[in-house]
Design a protein around this motif. Sequence first.
Motif, PDB file in Angstrom:
ATOM      1  N   PRO A 373      46.630  44.798  37.071  1.00 50.72           N
ATOM      2  CA  PRO A 373      47.038  45.562  35.890  1.00 50.72           C
ATOM      3  C   PRO A 373      46.597  47.007  35.986  1.00 50.72           C
ATOM      4  O   PRO A 373      45.603  47.347  36.658  1.00 50.72           O
ATOM      5  N   ALA A 374      47.350  47.871  35.352  1.00 50.77           N
ATOM      6  CA  ALA A 374      47.032  49.301  35.390  1.00 50.77           C
ATOM      7  C   ALA A 374      45.634  49.557  34.846  1.00 50.77           C
ATOM      8  O   ALA A 374      45.257  49.039  33.802  1.00 50.77           O
ATOM      9  N   GLY A 375      44.863  50.329  35.592  1.00 49.93           N
ATOM     10  CA  GLY A 375      43.510  50.683  35.178  1.00 49.93           C
ATOM     11  C   GLY A 375      42.482  49.620  35.466  1.00 49.93           C
ATOM     12  O   GLY A 375      41.327  49.764  35.048  1.00 49.93           O
ATOM     13  N   SER A 376      42.886  48.512  36.157  1.00 48.00           N
ATOM     14  CA  SER A 376      41.945  47.440  36.443  1.00 48.00           C
ATOM     15  C   SER A 376      41.659  47.394  37.935  1.00 48.00           C
ATOM     16  O   SER A 376      42.519  47.717  38.757  1.00 48.00           O
ATOM     17  N   ARG A 380      44.946  39.727  39.639  1.00 46.66           N
ATOM     18  CA  ARG A 380      45.120  38.468  38.930  1.00 46.66           C
ATOM     19  C   ARG A 380      46.305  37.686  39.535  1.00 46.66           C
ATOM     20  O   ARG A 380      47.311  38.289  39.901  1.00 46.66           O
ATOM     21  N   ALA A 381      46.130  36.354  39.625  1.00 49.97           N
ATOM     22  CA  ALA A 381      47.220  35.504  40.122  1.00 49.97           C
ATOM     23  C   ALA A 381      48.211  35.259  38.990  1.00 49.97           C
ATOM     24  O   ALA A 381      47.830  34.871  37.887  1.00 49.97           O
ATOM     25  N   VAL A 382      49.477  35.504  39.277  1.00 52.68           N
ATOM     26  CA  VAL A 382      50.534  35.306  38.302  1.00 52.68           C
ATOM     27  C   VAL A 382      51.348  34.073  38.700  1.00 52.68           C
ATOM     28  O   VAL A 382      51.851  33.995  39.827  1.00 52.68           O
ATOM     29  N   GLU A 383      51.441  33.110  37.770  1.00 52.64           N
ATOM     30  CA  GLU A 383      52.211  31.890  38.035  1.00 52.64           C
ATOM     31  C   GLU A 383      53.696  32.186  37.894  1.00 52.64           C
ATOM     32  O   GLU A 383      54.139  32.783  36.915  1.00 52.64           O
ATOM     33  N   ARG A 384      54.478  31.745  38.864  1.00 53.35           N
ATOM     34  CA  ARG A 384      55.916  31.983  38.845  1.00 53.35           C
ATOM     35  C   ARG A 384      56.657  30.652  38.989  1.00 53.35           C
ATOM     36  O   ARG A 384      56.188  29.737  39.668  1.00 53.35           O
TER      37      ARG A 384
END
Length: 453
Positions: A373-376, A380-384
């Motif tokens: 994420p912006a500024g982080s 992070r793992a994103v489930e698709r």
Amino acid sequence: MTIGHWHSRAERALRAAATAMRQHPPDSAADINAVVNARSAVYAQLIRATELLAGGRPAVEELDRAGATALMTRRGQRLTQFYAGLRAAALVDRQFPPSGSRVGAEPARSLRRAADAVGVIGDILACHVPPGQRPPTPEGFAIRRGGGVSSGLADVARLTSGLVVLDVALPGWLDHGQGHLTEIYRPVAEAARWTANSGLARTARALVVAGKGQPSLHGLDVARSPLEAAPDIRTVEDAVAAVGAARSWLWQYPQQVAGVHLQLGTQLGLAVHVATSDGAPTKVDGWRRSAIAAAELRATPPVGPARDAAGELAEALRWTRSHLTDGSDGNNRELMRLNAELPFLAATLHRGLSAAVRRGDLFIKAEGTLTRPAGSLVFRAVERWRPARSHDDLVQDLGRGLLERRDLENAGDLARAAARAFPRPPRPRSPNDQPSNPPTVEATPSRGRGHSR
């Protein structure tokens, strides 16, 4: 109530009519009219049941008694001879007025009960194999491909034999009346004598022999639609009715099969077999693999009757699981009665799985991605998720498991239920239609598919 129940009632009624005919001579023309009309009604219902089982009229041309006599002297064509004999036996050269609402003669009352019972048998058959239409239920699909037909015709033949016994006694019963009544009802006596000497009983016995050891239709009942909300299940009869309603509707509308049906159906098969497998791991493991595969799928929720079908399956699953904690023999014997529904359920889900994959309503997990994420500073793992395809391992595992449960479940009972009469999957038309190793989901012949209204 099932075909077996009504067949037993019809047999008892015909025996009672034959006994009453020996004990109660006719008192009036009204009594004789009642017997004559009830006899014709029984023959008419036997003819209807034969047409439903045969998928049409075995003998297209209309035959009088002389033509039927000539046909029945030939060899072969057993079903055609039987059908022609039934139609000829039902012919009476004179019409007699119907009797009043209160039938006095005991033979007439018993014959009327027999006609009503055979009529219900025809109604049950017509629910599954309506004339001129595609079979709307898995049972109808099986019957149209020969499952239970020989046994069903044998049942009709047994009832016909009982009616021929009554026809043998009918002329003597008519002779007990007054002289003028004997003359008036001479056409009835002639019809009965023809039946007794025509060879119809011999042809019926041959059909009974041909039906021995064949899949039975005695457990067949009327197929109801799923209800909203699903009725509470308290007995195994309720559970069988709920499962039958769900899979019959889903068979007729395979395009409505959703992920929840696949999940509930496989979990129900697993629950029944955990309770009834007697420690046989192969049966339980097959259903467990199917249930695990179905649980990995995601789908859009069903609506309307499809939601109601899911509710029926959910209620049946709840009732079955409530019996898993009680290992008594009585409960296990009750749950065994659900086994007869499971091959049909597996075939229905297998068929619906293919339709769901084609329309893109099933989803499986795709490879996850890492995003920041912006500024982080943390990824992070994103489930698709992506639409399932027929060659996906998960879909293949589920399709293979359902196919095995459909074809191989309770192999020792194959000869005792039309539920085991499904044909094997057809060969692929081209190498692109089916991979060489695992079976594809599409394995049910297209000509057996239901269609929405």
